[in-house]
Design a protein around this motif. Sequence first.
Motif, PDB file in Angstrom:
ATOM      1  N   LEU A   1      -7.167   0.656   1.159  1.00 50.99           N
ATOM      2  CA  LEU A   1      -6.059  -0.092   1.728  1.00 50.99           C
ATOM      3  C   LEU A   1      -6.273  -1.563   1.417  1.00 50.99           C
ATOM      4  O   LEU A   1      -7.393  -2.075   1.512  1.00 50.99           O
ATOM      5  CB  LEU A   1      -6.009   0.120   3.245  1.00 50.99           C
ATOM      6  CG  LEU A   1      -4.691  -0.191   3.957  1.00 50.99           C
ATOM      7  CD1 LEU A   1      -3.628   0.830   3.565  1.00 50.99           C
ATOM      8  CD2 LEU A   1      -4.885  -0.152   5.466  1.00 50.99           C
TER       9      LEU A   1
ATOM     10  N   ARG B   1     -10.083  -5.575   0.470  1.00 52.59           N
ATOM     11  CA  ARG B   1      -9.962  -4.172   0.074  1.00 52.59           C
ATOM     12  C   ARG B   1     -10.848  -3.354   1.004  1.00 52.59           C
ATOM     13  O   ARG B   1     -12.042  -3.636   1.147  1.00 52.59           O
ATOM     14  CB  ARG B   1     -10.365  -3.982  -1.386  1.00 52.59           C
ATOM     15  CG  ARG B   1     -10.083  -2.600  -1.945  1.00 52.59           C
ATOM     16  CD  ARG B   1     -10.081  -2.617  -3.483  1.00 52.59           C
ATOM     17  NE  ARG B   1     -11.348  -3.090  -4.014  1.00 52.59           N
ATOM     18  CZ  ARG B   1     -12.398  -2.309  -4.290  1.00 52.59           C
ATOM     19  NH1 ARG B   1     -12.325  -1.003  -4.064  1.00 52.59           N
ATOM     20  NH2 ARG B   1     -13.504  -2.824  -4.791  1.00 52.59           N
TER      21      ARG B   1
ATOM     22  N   ASN C   1       0.854  -1.182   0.000  1.00 49.73           N
ATOM     23  CA  ASN C   1       0.000   0.000   0.000  1.00 49.73           C
ATOM     24  C   ASN C   1       0.891   1.233   0.000  1.00 49.73           C
ATOM     25  O   ASN C   1       1.873   1.293   0.744  1.00 49.73           O
ATOM     26  CB  ASN C   1      -0.869   0.017   1.261  1.00 49.73           C
ATOM     27  CG  ASN C   1      -1.865  -1.124   1.290  1.00 49.73           C
ATOM     28  OD1 ASN C   1      -2.819  -1.153   0.522  1.00 49.73           O
ATOM     29  ND2 ASN C   1      -1.635  -2.092   2.178  1.00 49.73           N
TER      30      ASN C   1
END
Length: 398
Positions: free
Chosen positions: A367, A358, A275
Amino acid sequence: MAQRLVSFGTDGTVFNRGTPRHPAKLPVPATPAALPLLVMEGIRKEGRRGEGQALAWLDLQVMRGEMVTLLGPAGAGKSVALDLVAGFLEPDGGRLLIKGEKQAGVPTWRRDIGLVSGTPDLFPEMTVLANAAFALEARGVARAEREERAGAMLERLGVPPSLSAERPAGLPLPIAMRVALARALVHEPALLLLDDPLGALAGEEREALAADLARLHRALGLTVLHATRDAALALALSDRVAVLEGGTLRQAGTPRDLYERPADPLVAALTGPCNRLGGRVVSMEDGLCRVRLDCGPTVEGLPVTGPEGSPRPGGRCLLVIRPEAVAVAPLSAEEMGEDALPARLVENRFAGGHLRLRLEVGEGGELLAHRPPDLALPAVGEDAALAWALAAARVYPA
């Protein structure tokens, strides 16, 4: 992030109190030989007209018995580096040594190397056995000896003796690649060059050949320079990995070092899923960086000094965290622990050994989290809480 959280039903999510230790950079693994087998020192190579530099500046050493992988996207300079070592290209600057000897002007056939590219490139008019024995024949080894050694190497690579008299045209690709590897290894070269030989294979055949390469590397003490764009393969096979992008070496180190402590967000992305959340540095204190994310929440992470410098208060930044480091719970943020973030689960997909989650965070933020399949999780569309260990979040200047 949440330092009070202690393992929400996972094997590895244990968050400790206090300032995290900063791990020291791991050294190059010790080897019996004091000197590197391959040295690339300040190597430069211009690209084709209008394409800039194929290699801007490359410093790299490969020790005896070590497997080093060049990892990067297409056009990163991986194949150019291997072609320079093989003698197919000459550098425009720098110094290249094999076994302590300068290679400038040394033709390919005189270099103590074996080479396998992305295609087998077998001689179509020769039998499988003759292909495997070619390097020995070129060195004047008697027929009986070269056929015995070639047959033994083919067998070691899993090529059935019944195929020895066959021509390459009828061979399945996985078998043809094994014949090419036997040809590259039969003369016991000091250095094996692998230009993504597994790139054209898939599934079980790819896994089997990767396992055999790892086994031969250990059993024969091979010194290998390998190139690939496959991060998982590079991390699994290599003693060290050198990440290239745009002809520039971004970072070199052990697979674990690169994965857990990438020098910049690009290295993080090239070595595995991550991420990357944009934001602005609010403050820096006691070795910690407080960041207000563009999507709203304020979080903490470890500041990283890399090629672009260090994060500074008021400056733009990227917070980078691996998906497996994100803990997710069907709780409110307050129930999960101090500094946990409220979120909403928008997708849950089964991905074999983990669930791919997700999550929506703040206003428009997303994220990705990887969690074990047997954990209690919120349903898709429901509220959740998430957190991560402070040491897992790294903050880079943007």
